[in-house]
Design an enzyme around this catalytic site. Structure first.
Site, mmCIF file in Angstrom:
data_model
loop_
_atom_site.group_PDB
_atom_site.id
_atom_site.type_symbol
_atom_site.label_atom_id
_atom_site.label_comp_id
_atom_site.label_asym_id
_atom_site.label_seq_id
_atom_site.Cartn_x
_atom_site.Cartn_y
_atom_site.Cartn_z
ATOM 1 N N HIS A 1 29.170 3.378 26.655
ATOM 2 C CA HIS A 1 28.049 2.827 27.421
ATOM 3 C C HIS A 1 28.105 3.425 28.821
ATOM 4 C CE1 HIS A 1 24.897 -0.149 28.353
ATOM 5 N NE2 HIS A 1 25.399 -0.050 29.574
ATOM 6 N N CYS A 2 27.020 4.040 29.237
ATOM 7 C CA CYS A 2 26.990 4.755 30.515
ATOM 8 C C CYS A 2 26.116 3.999 31.513
ATOM 9 C CB CYS A 2 26.457 6.178 30.312
ATOM 10 S SG CYS A 2 26.437 7.161 31.828
ATOM 11 N N VAL A 3 26.710 3.527 32.594
ATOM 12 C CA VAL A 3 25.938 2.793 33.599
ATOM 13 C C VAL A 3 24.978 3.710 34.352
ATOM 14 C CG1 VAL A 3 27.693 1.020 33.899
ATOM 15 C CG2 VAL A 3 27.799 3.085 35.298
ATOM 16 N N TRP A 4 25.279 5.011 34.388
ATOM 17 C CA TRP A 4 24.413 5.946 35.097
ATOM 18 C C TRP A 4 23.048 6.067 34.426
ATOM 19 C CZ3 TRP A 4 25.414 8.025 39.769
ATOM 20 C CH2 TRP A 4 26.730 7.992 40.223
ATOM 21 N N ASN B 1 22.166 2.743 29.581
ATOM 22 C CA ASN B 1 21.974 2.826 28.134
ATOM 23 C C ASN B 1 23.285 3.215 27.468
ATOM 24 O OD1 ASN B 1 20.634 2.753 25.709
ATOM 25 N ND2 ASN B 1 19.307 4.504 26.098
#
Length: 316
Positions: free
Chosen positions: A163-166, A169
């Protein structure tokens, strides 16, 4: 002991909630960095240099063309990752015989009866020769091969990488290629900006007079430092994910299979690459797939993955 478990679950819940809220801020941060970089490169330095004449104008034109081209591809790839669903488990999904020969712990009829309310036991019990069907107790549903539950998104994600906070998504089966392209174009763009602003950065430490207002000079200095930091950090992530693609694995799977010498989904570097980027070379460097690749390569759908027949024969 029970109290400790409750506290840990509560902390994890708060952490996941914080990540959801942080995501929107991160998108604004990305756009803010892009805006500051655009101002420093185009408005402050190389835009005005177009009118200097001679070699300076030609250099400025080349930098601006390359900068804008990479910027378009970077933003296209970025928002493709943000807006593309990484892939969820279809309702009432059931594994096929081949998919049952996979990973995960065996489930017994008792487990199905206790945790899988509404499931018909006769429809989900595995073949006695291949007693492996993966089940998510949080989603109360069966899990396709290479699928994992994301605590931040609160659902199972097909071929979940992380899971990528940048990008606010999950990175999974349907947007992993877009994420890789985002890393690639971010690295190329930040490297270009770093090199193009390097002479201006060096000028800060010279004895000569530097043209420009204090505001523009500070923006140029900040842009150089930010892009250098991003270029170095993204380069590390890019190298890591290139190695993952070459082995046809994900970040989660690479961690889980540390004790596994052979990976059943490793089909060789060429086929591993095609499992992510497709076979149509025209689409390799854009965040999209050809209709033929989507139709011909099941892995791009996220539910079925071919495995190495040699390793399968050794297992069974």
């Amino acid at each position: 002991m029970h109290r400790s478990g409750v506290v840990m679950a509560w902390n994890v819940f708060k952490f996941c909630t914080a990540l959801r809220g942080l995501g929107s801020i991160m998108i604004l941060l990305v756009l803010g960095v892009v805006g500051v970089t655009y101002y420093a490169v185009v408005i402050t330095n190389y835009g005005p240099a177009l009118y200097d004449g001679g070699l300076g104008s030609m250099t400025a034109l080349a930098v601006l063309i390359l900068f804008h081209g990479l910027l378009v591809m970077l933003l296209w790839s970025y928002f493709s990752v943000v807006l593309t669903d990484p892939g969820g488990v279809p309702p009432n999904w059931r594994p096929t015989i081949d998919e049952e020969r996979g990973e995960g712990d065996p489930l017994t009829g008792i487990e199905f009866g206790a945790t899988g309310a509404g499931l018909q036991q006769s429809a989900v019990l595995p073949d006695p020769a291949n007693p492996r069907v993966r089940y998510c107790r949080k989603c109360n549903q069966l899990k396709p091969p290479r699928c994992h539950h994301c605590s931040v998104c609160g659902r199972c994600v097909l071929k979940m990488d992380h899971h990528c906070v940048w990008v606010v998504n999950c990175v999974g089966a349907l947007n992993y290629k877009y994420f890789l392209l985002f890393l690639l174009y971010t690295f190329l763009e930040t490297t270009l900006v770093t090199l193009s602003l390097l002479p201006h950065f060096v000028a800060f430490f010279s004895d000569g007079e530097i043209p420009g207002t204090p505001g523009t000079l500070a923006t140029t200095f900040l842009t150089f430092v930010l892009n250098l930091a991003f270029a170095l950090s993204v380069m590390g992530f890019l190298i890591m994910h290139v190695s993952l693609v070459a082995a046809n694995t994900t970040t989660i799977e690479a961690y889980e299979k540390k004790t596994t010498p052979k990976w059943r989904y490793d089909l060789g570097r060429k086929k591993n690459f095609e499992q992510v980027f497709g076979t149509d070379k025209r689409y390799w460097f854009i965040p999209a797939y050809s209709e033929e690749d989507i139709r011909r390569i099941p892995a791009l759908q996220g539910l079925e993955y071919p495995s190495n027949p040699v390793l399968d024969a050794q297992e069974y």
